[in-house]
Design a protein around this motif. Structure first.
Motif, PDB file in Angstrom:
ATOM      1  N   ARG A  90      25.271   5.504  47.248  1.00  0.00           N
ATOM      2  CA  ARG A  90      24.951   4.821  46.005  1.00  0.00           C
ATOM      3  C   ARG A  90      24.800   5.826  44.868  1.00  0.00           C
ATOM      4  NH1 ARG A  90      23.779  -0.381  46.598  1.00  0.00           N
ATOM      5  NH2 ARG A  90      22.711  -0.454  44.597  1.00  0.00           N
ATOM      6  N   VAL A  91      25.060   5.346  43.668  1.00  0.00           N
ATOM      7  CA  VAL A  91      24.925   6.173  42.467  1.00  0.00           C
ATOM      8  C   VAL A  91      23.484   6.675  42.345  1.00  0.00           C
ATOM      9  CG1 VAL A  91      24.982   6.096  39.940  1.00  0.00           C
ATOM     10  CG2 VAL A  91      26.803   5.005  41.276  1.00  0.00           C
ATOM     11  N   VAL A  92      23.331   7.918  41.924  1.00  0.00           N
ATOM     12  CA  VAL A  92      22.011   8.511  41.708  1.00  0.00           C
ATOM     13  C   VAL A  92      21.786   8.621  40.206  1.00  0.00           C
ATOM     14  CG1 VAL A  92      20.516  10.507  42.100  1.00  0.00           C
ATOM     15  CG2 VAL A  92      22.188   9.830  43.848  1.00  0.00           C
ATOM     16  N   ASP A 113      11.611  13.151  38.262  1.00  0.00           N
ATOM     17  CA  ASP A 113      11.605  13.250  39.721  1.00  0.00           C
ATOM     18  C   ASP A 113      13.030  13.474  40.229  1.00  0.00           C
ATOM     19  OD1 ASP A 113      11.326  12.984  42.442  1.00  0.00           O
ATOM     20  OD2 ASP A 113      10.127  11.152  42.351  1.00  0.00           O
ATOM     21  N   THR A 114      13.268  14.609  40.879  1.00  0.00           N
ATOM     22  CA  THR A 114      14.616  14.942  41.355  1.00  0.00           C
ATOM     23  C   THR A 114      14.724  14.882  42.882  1.00  0.00           C
ATOM     24  OG1 THR A 114      14.093  17.307  41.411  1.00  0.00           O
ATOM     25  CG2 THR A 114      15.018  16.429  39.360  1.00  0.00           C
ATOM     26  N   ARG A 115      13.753  14.278  43.549  1.00  0.00           N
ATOM     27  CA  ARG A 115      13.760  14.290  45.009  1.00  0.00           C
ATOM     28  C   ARG A 115      14.968  13.565  45.594  1.00  0.00           C
ATOM     29  NH1 ARG A 115       7.721  12.277  46.165  1.00  0.00           N
ATOM     30  NH2 ARG A 115       8.280  11.055  44.299  1.00  0.00           N
ATOM     31  N   ARG A 116      15.355  12.437  45.010  1.00  0.00           N
ATOM     32  CA  ARG A 116      16.514  11.715  45.544  1.00  0.00           C
ATOM     33  C   ARG A 116      17.792  12.541  45.382  1.00  0.00           C
ATOM     34  NH1 ARG A 116      19.592   6.351  43.502  1.00  0.00           N
ATOM     35  NH2 ARG A 116      20.985   6.181  45.287  1.00  0.00           N
ATOM     36  N   THR A 199      20.764  12.704  25.403  1.00  0.00           N
ATOM     37  CA  THR A 199      19.860  11.561  25.240  1.00  0.00           C
ATOM     38  C   THR A 199      19.978  10.542  26.367  1.00  0.00           C
ATOM     39  OG1 THR A 199      21.524  10.453  23.871  1.00  0.00           O
ATOM     40  CG2 THR A 199      19.865  11.784  22.730  1.00  0.00           C
ATOM     41  N   ASP A 200      21.087  10.550  27.094  1.00  0.00           N
ATOM     42  CA  ASP A 200      21.305   9.559  28.152  1.00  0.00           C
ATOM     43  C   ASP A 200      20.787  10.063  29.497  1.00  0.00           C
ATOM     44  OD1 ASP A 200      22.564   7.849  26.368  1.00  0.00           O
ATOM     45  OD2 ASP A 200      24.543   8.726  26.736  1.00  0.00           O
ATOM     46  N   PRO A 201      20.516   9.139  30.431  1.00  0.00           N
ATOM     47  CA  PRO A 201      20.124   9.561  31.782  1.00  0.00           C
ATOM     48  C   PRO A 201      21.252  10.347  32.460  1.00  0.00           C
ATOM     49  CG  PRO A 201      19.669   7.221  31.430  1.00  0.00           C
ATOM     50  CD  PRO A 201      20.500   7.677  30.272  1.00  0.00           C
ATOM     51  N   LEU A 202      20.869  11.152  33.435  1.00  0.00           N
ATOM     52  CA  LEU A 202      21.847  11.828  34.277  1.00  0.00           C
ATOM     53  C   LEU A 202      22.298  10.839  35.346  1.00  0.00           C
ATOM     54  CD1 LEU A 202      23.359  14.261  35.514  1.00  0.00           C
ATOM     55  CD2 LEU A 202      21.238  14.812  36.728  1.00  0.00           C
ATOM     56  N   VAL A 203      23.579  10.530  35.350  1.00  0.00           N
ATOM     57  CA  VAL A 203      24.137   9.588  36.316  1.00  0.00           C
ATOM     58  C   VAL A 203      25.153  10.318  37.187  1.00  0.00           C
ATOM     59  CG1 VAL A 203      25.400   7.432  36.657  1.00  0.00           C
ATOM     60  CG2 VAL A 203      23.815   7.663  34.719  1.00  0.00           C
ATOM     61  N   ILE A 221      40.590  18.700  42.133  1.00  0.00           N
ATOM     62  CA  ILE A 221      41.617  18.134  43.006  1.00  0.00           C
ATOM     63  C   ILE A 221      41.547  16.616  42.956  1.00  0.00           C
ATOM     64  CG2 ILE A 221      42.423  17.942  45.387  1.00  0.00           C
ATOM     65  CD1 ILE A 221      41.286  20.751  45.867  1.00  0.00           C
ATOM     66  N   GLU A 222      40.344  16.082  43.109  1.00  0.00           N
ATOM     67  CA  GLU A 222      40.176  14.621  43.058  1.00  0.00           C
ATOM     68  C   GLU A 222      38.719  14.279  42.798  1.00  0.00           C
ATOM     69  OE1 GLU A 222      41.262  10.624  45.699  1.00  0.00           O
ATOM     70  OE2 GLU A 222      42.054  12.589  46.278  1.00  0.00           O
ATOM     71  N   ARG A 223      38.511  13.216  42.025  1.00  0.00           N
ATOM     72  CA  ARG A 223      37.174  12.694  41.765  1.00  0.00           C
ATOM     73  C   ARG A 223      36.987  11.445  42.611  1.00  0.00           C
ATOM     74  NH1 ARG A 223      33.581  13.052  37.276  1.00  0.00           N
ATOM     75  NH2 ARG A 223      35.165  14.318  36.194  1.00  0.00           N
ATOM     76  N   PHE A 224      35.942  11.434  43.428  1.00  0.00           N
ATOM     77  CA  PHE A 224      35.669  10.329  44.325  1.00  0.00           C
ATOM     78  C   PHE A 224      34.448   9.556  43.815  1.00  0.00           C
ATOM     79  CE2 PHE A 224      37.790  13.599  46.740  1.00  0.00           C
ATOM     80  CZ  PHE A 224      38.710  12.917  47.516  1.00  0.00           C
ATOM     81  N   MET A 225      34.628   8.302  43.478  1.00  0.00           N
ATOM     82  CA  MET A 225      33.537   7.498  42.942  1.00  0.00           C
ATOM     83  C   MET A 225      32.593   7.060  44.076  1.00  0.00           C
ATOM     84  SD  MET A 225      34.339   7.726  39.842  1.00  0.00           S
ATOM     85  CE  MET A 225      32.959   6.736  39.211  1.00  0.00           C
ATOM     86  N   LEU A 226      31.307   7.059  43.772  1.00  0.00           N
ATOM     87  CA  LEU A 226      30.316   6.567  44.717  1.00  0.00           C
ATOM     88  C   LEU A 226      30.263   5.040  44.668  1.00  0.00           C
ATOM     89  CD1 LEU A 226      27.341   9.028  44.073  1.00  0.00           C
ATOM     90  CD2 LEU A 226      29.326   9.315  45.570  1.00  0.00           C
ATOM     91  N   SER A 227      29.703   4.460  45.690  1.00  0.00           N
ATOM     92  CA  SER A 227      29.521   3.011  45.698  1.00  0.00           C
ATOM     93  C   SER A 227      28.473   2.620  44.671  1.00  0.00           C
ATOM     94  CB  SER A 227      29.076   2.543  47.096  1.00  0.00           C
ATOM     95  OG  SER A 227      28.689   1.195  47.079  1.00  0.00           O
ATOM     96  N   GLU A 228      28.652   1.491  44.058  1.00  0.00           N
ATOM     97  CA  GLU A 228      27.639   0.986  43.113  1.00  0.00           C
ATOM     98  C   GLU A 228      26.415   0.498  43.877  1.00  0.00           C
ATOM     99  OE1 GLU A 228      27.747   1.154  39.853  1.00  0.00           O
ATOM    100  OE2 GLU A 228      29.685   2.132  39.910  1.00  0.00           O
TER     101      GLU A 228
END
Length: 228
Positions: A90-92, A113-116, A199-203, A221-228
């Motif tokens: 899932r997206v962090v 909080d950066t634990r996740r 100004t935006d969250p880190l996604v 080489i390639e960008r792999f999208m995470l699951s929503e």
């Protein structure tokens, strides 16, 4: 293009921050091009000197540090493994990023909080370590020149890099190591430029498989999208 090493990075989504990072470092790893450099006056040192060390990696945050492929593993197998991994992740989302002085270099770091994010990074290191060739004696000795703690040395032997797991600190590097006074001066120059871009969250919504070319520069080489 044939690659000598691979890595798994976070790179900012296309936009003003990504554009700034590419121009500031003088290398866009996502396009494999050298953009026109930033024209920022009154820098404490020559721009080329400030950015020489991080330039070849591009503007990024490291999850799986650069590694050589283990004998018997292929780039295609690595790509397939990353695709399967990302389909289950899932997206962090974290708080915004800020400019920080980390000893003698500058970087963007996440606030809050950066634990996740740290747990996610540890999962990446574990999941893809089977693709990593063992370090040579030369590679081990080169890393050990940096005064590692006993814990960092143990991580180096286990995972091929000393700054993973509990030693991991997510950051997007903006400079090499500079004299502290010059680092402080550089921060005062870059802060008003970067603040409007942070100004935006880190996604973290994708993982980027990177390859190191014959010129020792990293390329996407390639960008792999995470699951929503």
């Amino acid at each position: 293009m044939e690659f000598t090493r691979y890595a798994i990075f976070y790179t900012p989504a296309p936009g003003p921050l990504a554009d700034f990072g590419a121009r500031w470092l003088g290398w866009d790893a996502t396009t494999g091009q050298m953009p026109p450099p930033s024209d920022i006056p009154n820098l404490p040192m020559a721009w080329q000197e400030i950015t020489e060390t991080p330039r070849k990696y591009g503007f990024h945050g490291t999850f799986k540090p650069p590694f050589r492929l283990k004998e018997g593993e292929t780039e295609e197998q690595l790509r397939c493994a990353i695709a399967k991994f990302c389909a289950l992740q899932r997206v962090v989302t974290l708080d915004r990023m800020e400019l920080a002085q980390l000893g003698r270099f500058l970087a963007l770091v996440p606030t809050g909080d950066t634990r996740r994010l740290s747990a996610f990074a540890a999962d990446i290191v574990r999941a893809f370590d089977k693709f990593r060739a063992p370090l040579t004696d030369e590679e081990l000795n080169r890393r050990r020149k940096h005064s590692l703690s006993p814990r960092q040395d143990k991580l180096l032997q286990t995972w091929g890099y000393p700054y993973v797991m509990d030693e991991f600190r997510f950051h997007l590097t903006l400079s090499g190591k500079l004299p502290k006074a010059k680092t402080t001066r550089l921060r005062s120059i870059l802060e008003p430029i970067l603040t409007p871009l942070l100004t935006d969250p880190l996604v973290v919504d994708a993982l980027c498989l990177m390859g190191e070319g014959p010129d020792e520069k990293m390329r996407l080489i390639e960008r792999f999208m995470l699951s929503e």
